[in-house]
Design an enzyme around this catalytic site. Structure first.
Site, PDB file in Angstrom:
ATOM      1  N   TYR A  25      58.963  -6.770 -34.613  1.00  0.00           N
ATOM      2  CA  TYR A  25      59.854  -7.307 -35.565  1.00  0.00           C
ATOM      3  C   TYR A  25      60.957  -8.045 -35.400  1.00  0.00           C
ATOM      4  O   TYR A  25      61.088  -9.466 -35.610  1.00  0.00           O
ATOM      5  CB  TYR A  25      60.255  -5.967 -36.662  1.00  0.00           C
ATOM      6  N   ASP A  31      59.156  -6.506 -42.110  1.00  0.00           N
ATOM      7  CA  ASP A  31      59.757  -5.584 -42.198  1.00  0.00           C
ATOM      8  C   ASP A  31      59.470  -4.794 -43.495  1.00  0.00           C
ATOM      9  O   ASP A  31      58.380  -5.196 -44.198  1.00  0.00           O
ATOM     10  CB  ASP A  31      61.415  -5.863 -42.309  1.00  0.00           C
ATOM     11  N   GLU A  87      70.171  -8.312 -35.949  1.00  0.00           N
ATOM     12  CA  GLU A  87      68.908  -7.626 -36.374  1.00  0.00           C
ATOM     13  C   GLU A  87      68.686  -6.237 -35.782  1.00  0.00           C
ATOM     14  O   GLU A  87      68.029  -5.418 -36.330  1.00  0.00           O
ATOM     15  CB  GLU A  87      67.775  -8.866 -35.574  1.00  0.00           C
TER      16      GLU A  87
END
Length: 297
Positions: free
Chosen positions: A122, A140, A39
């Protein structure tokens, strides 16, 4: 009831099951730490560039304590050309906290995740969702675009807003395991079909889309393309390359030769790298990657 404000969960989940890309960090044996690494890498870098580096990192640093035992410079070198290298330093810092305070595990709780170095809204929710299967909204740019089009009939999502999280959460199926897959499916739809420049509406599985129903109105947002050539970012990259390729501290002249087109820009880039902690200066004025300048850690 599977349709939520114009996004049909049943249809989207079926589509995802049949068409999802086989990305290595989506496989069942992947740990929360390895998902966290993916990520961080994927934040501002395309999948095709991330995948080989991520595989190397998983092999080299399978658990946080393995990375924590490496130096900042080793992590920066391994980051290679992924861009925005502060992410690598923050991940290294995060690995230390996980090794020392969390028993070498990544916590599942969003609030605990938000307290870790380099982990924002996020990333915290992405890890909670994709690593631990939680029912949390993961938002996102891809998700925001799909929601803007399918739900609100707008071509562009506009700027991030405090409404994004509650609005996306309202779309999630109630069932926890389905909600986590739905989040991944929404993101996949935005990344592969409902793209920014050339949306593939003919390939979209959604039976209803407010944007299509409105005749696909054109965005009023003027899209600015980011150039890289000649920017401060490019100058920083060239200077960092010198130190990544060196085995130890180098003289100022080596840095000067790496960016000759604009000495003022080079000086700014060098200063910003020092301020960001990506490089350091030795007592005798040489330049080195973070952790290699001879200062105590």
């Amino acid at each position: 009831m599977t349709s939520h404000h114009g996004i049909d969960a049943e249809v989207l989940l079926d589509w995802y099951e049949q068409t999802a890309r086989d990305l290595p960090w989506r496989r069942t044996e992947v740990t929360a730490w390895q998902i966290l690494m993916s990520e961080i890498m994927l934040q501002q870098t395309p999948v095709v560039r991330v995948e080989p580096i991520w595989r190397e990192w998983v092999a080299r640093w399978p658990v946080p304590s393995a990375m924590a035992a490496s130096s900042q410079a080793e992590v920066l070198r391994a980051w290679g050309k992924l861009g925005y290298p502060r992410r690598a330093l923050r991940l290294h810092e995060c690995s230390r906290v996980l090794a020392e305070q969390y028993g070498d595990e990544v916590p599942a709780d969003v609030d605990l995740l938000l307290g870790l170095p380099g982990i924002g809204a996020y990333t915290a929710r992405a890890v909670a969702c994709f690593a631990y299967g939680q029912r949390v909204p993961v938002v996102d740019t891809n998700v925001r675009r799909v929601v803007a089009r399918a739900v609100h009939g707008r071509a562009e999502a506009g700027n991030p807003s405090s409404r994004d999280l509650p609005e996306t959460e309202a779309l999630l199926p109630r069932q926890i395991d389905r909600a986590a897959i739905f989040s991944a499916a929404l993101m996949e739809l935005g990344a592969t079909v409902c793209t920014a420049r050339t949306p593939g509406c003919d390939r979209c599985p959604l039976p209803q889309c407010a944007w299509v129903a409105a005749g696909r109105p054109v965005s009023e947002v003027v899209r600015r393309t980011q150039k890289y050539e000649g920017t401060d970012r490019q100058a920083r990259g060239r200077l960092l390359d010198v130190l990544r390729d060196a085995t130890g501290p180098v003289e100022r002249v080596r840095m000067d030769l790496a960016w000759t087109r604009d000495p003022g820009q080079r000086d700014r880039a060098l200063d910003s790298l020092l301020v960001d902690g990506l490089i350091e200066q030795t007592v005798d004025g040489l330049f080195a990657l973070a952790g290699e300048g001879g200062h105590p850690a």
